[in-house]
Design a protein around this motif. Structure first.
Motif, mmCIF file in Angstrom:
data_model
loop_
_atom_site.group_PDB
_atom_site.id
_atom_site.type_symbol
_atom_site.label_atom_id
_atom_site.label_comp_id
_atom_site.label_asym_id
_atom_site.label_seq_id
_atom_site.Cartn_x
_atom_site.Cartn_y
_atom_site.Cartn_z
ATOM 1 N N LYS A 33 -37.473 -8.684 72.869
ATOM 2 C CA LYS A 33 -37.953 -8.413 71.370
ATOM 3 C C LYS A 33 -37.050 -7.375 70.287
ATOM 4 C CE LYS A 33 -41.857 -8.703 68.092
ATOM 5 N NZ LYS A 33 -43.332 -8.902 68.136
ATOM 6 N N ASN A 34 -36.463 -7.624 69.391
ATOM 7 C CA ASN A 34 -35.690 -6.620 68.630
ATOM 8 C C ASN A 34 -34.494 -6.339 69.025
ATOM 9 O OD1 ASN A 34 -37.776 -6.913 66.450
ATOM 10 N ND2 ASN A 34 -39.137 -5.214 67.676
ATOM 11 N N THR A 35 -33.912 -7.146 70.022
ATOM 12 C CA THR A 35 -32.575 -6.792 70.785
ATOM 13 C C THR A 35 -31.759 -7.998 70.830
ATOM 14 O OG1 THR A 35 -33.211 -7.365 73.135
ATOM 15 C CG2 THR A 35 -33.814 -5.049 72.156
ATOM 16 N N VAL A 57 -40.806 -2.452 77.378
ATOM 17 C CA VAL A 57 -40.306 -3.881 76.592
ATOM 18 C C VAL A 57 -41.462 -4.769 76.338
ATOM 19 C CG1 VAL A 57 -37.762 -3.186 77.216
ATOM 20 C CG2 VAL A 57 -39.426 -5.076 78.241
ATOM 21 N N THR A 58 -41.120 -5.496 75.385
ATOM 22 C CA THR A 58 -41.775 -6.761 74.864
ATOM 23 C C THR A 58 -40.831 -7.997 75.131
ATOM 24 O OG1 THR A 58 -43.389 -5.469 73.216
ATOM 25 C CG2 THR A 58 -43.138 -8.263 73.299
ATOM 26 N N GLU A 70 -45.622 -13.642 74.219
ATOM 27 C CA GLU A 70 -44.962 -12.332 73.906
ATOM 28 C C GLU A 70 -45.811 -11.493 74.926
ATOM 29 O OE1 GLU A 70 -44.635 -10.411 70.293
ATOM 30 O OE2 GLU A 70 -43.685 -12.051 69.357
ATOM 31 N N ASN A 72 -46.039 -7.434 77.138
ATOM 32 C CA ASN A 72 -45.157 -6.183 77.067
ATOM 33 C C ASN A 72 -45.094 -5.863 78.646
ATOM 34 O OD1 ASN A 72 -45.290 -5.685 74.117
ATOM 35 N ND2 ASN A 72 -47.684 -5.425 74.409
#
Length: 138
Positions: A33-35, A57-58, A70, A72
């Motif tokens: 997520k977010n990468t 990370v997620t 999702e 973690n």
């Protein structure tokens, strides 16, 4: 799911299966997520994310027809696990196509229909009927 930790990067690998049938799921999108780091599961449902620059990370698992999941992960709580995605269903309402003379339900309409009006034909610069028809979709 395996976790290998080095001084700079983490690798995560595992298998994605259908939670109902326990069959493997090929083609599942797996990304951090977010990468921009991501991959997809292979024909056997296996995936591997390499060189993740952090130890917490997620990870997102997404596949058509299944609920997105999702999870973690960190180097402290990551064990050998199998990701189980739950099937999801979407209920759609009936689509009705209205015409000047009657109504057809979308499943009764088997071929695309396009209407060429006189004004549409005269708008074209060509006099060739085949050329006019070739510009129509379908």
């Amino acid at each position: 799911m395996l976790l290998s930790i080095s001084a700079k990067a983490v690798s995560i690998s595992g298998k994605v299966i259908n939670s109902d049938t326990k069959e493997t799921l090929p083609g599942v999108s797996v990304f951090v997520k977010n990468t921009v780091l991501g991959t997809s599961s292979d024909i056997n449902g296996d995936f591997q994310l390499k060189n993740i620059p952090t130890d917490s990370v997620t990870v997102v698992f997404s596949f058509v027809g299944f609920k997105m999941q999702e999870l973690n992960f960190s180097n402290n709580n990551l064990d050998s696990i199998i990701i189980e995605l739950q099937p999801s269903s979407i209920s759609l309402q009936e689509v009705v196509i209205s015409t000047a003379k009657n109504q057809l339900k979308s499943f009764e309409q088997t071929t695309p229909v396009s209407v060429l009006t006189q004004s549409k034909i005269t708008e074209n610069a060509t006099q060739d009927l085949a050329d006019i028809i070739s510009r129509e979709p379908g």
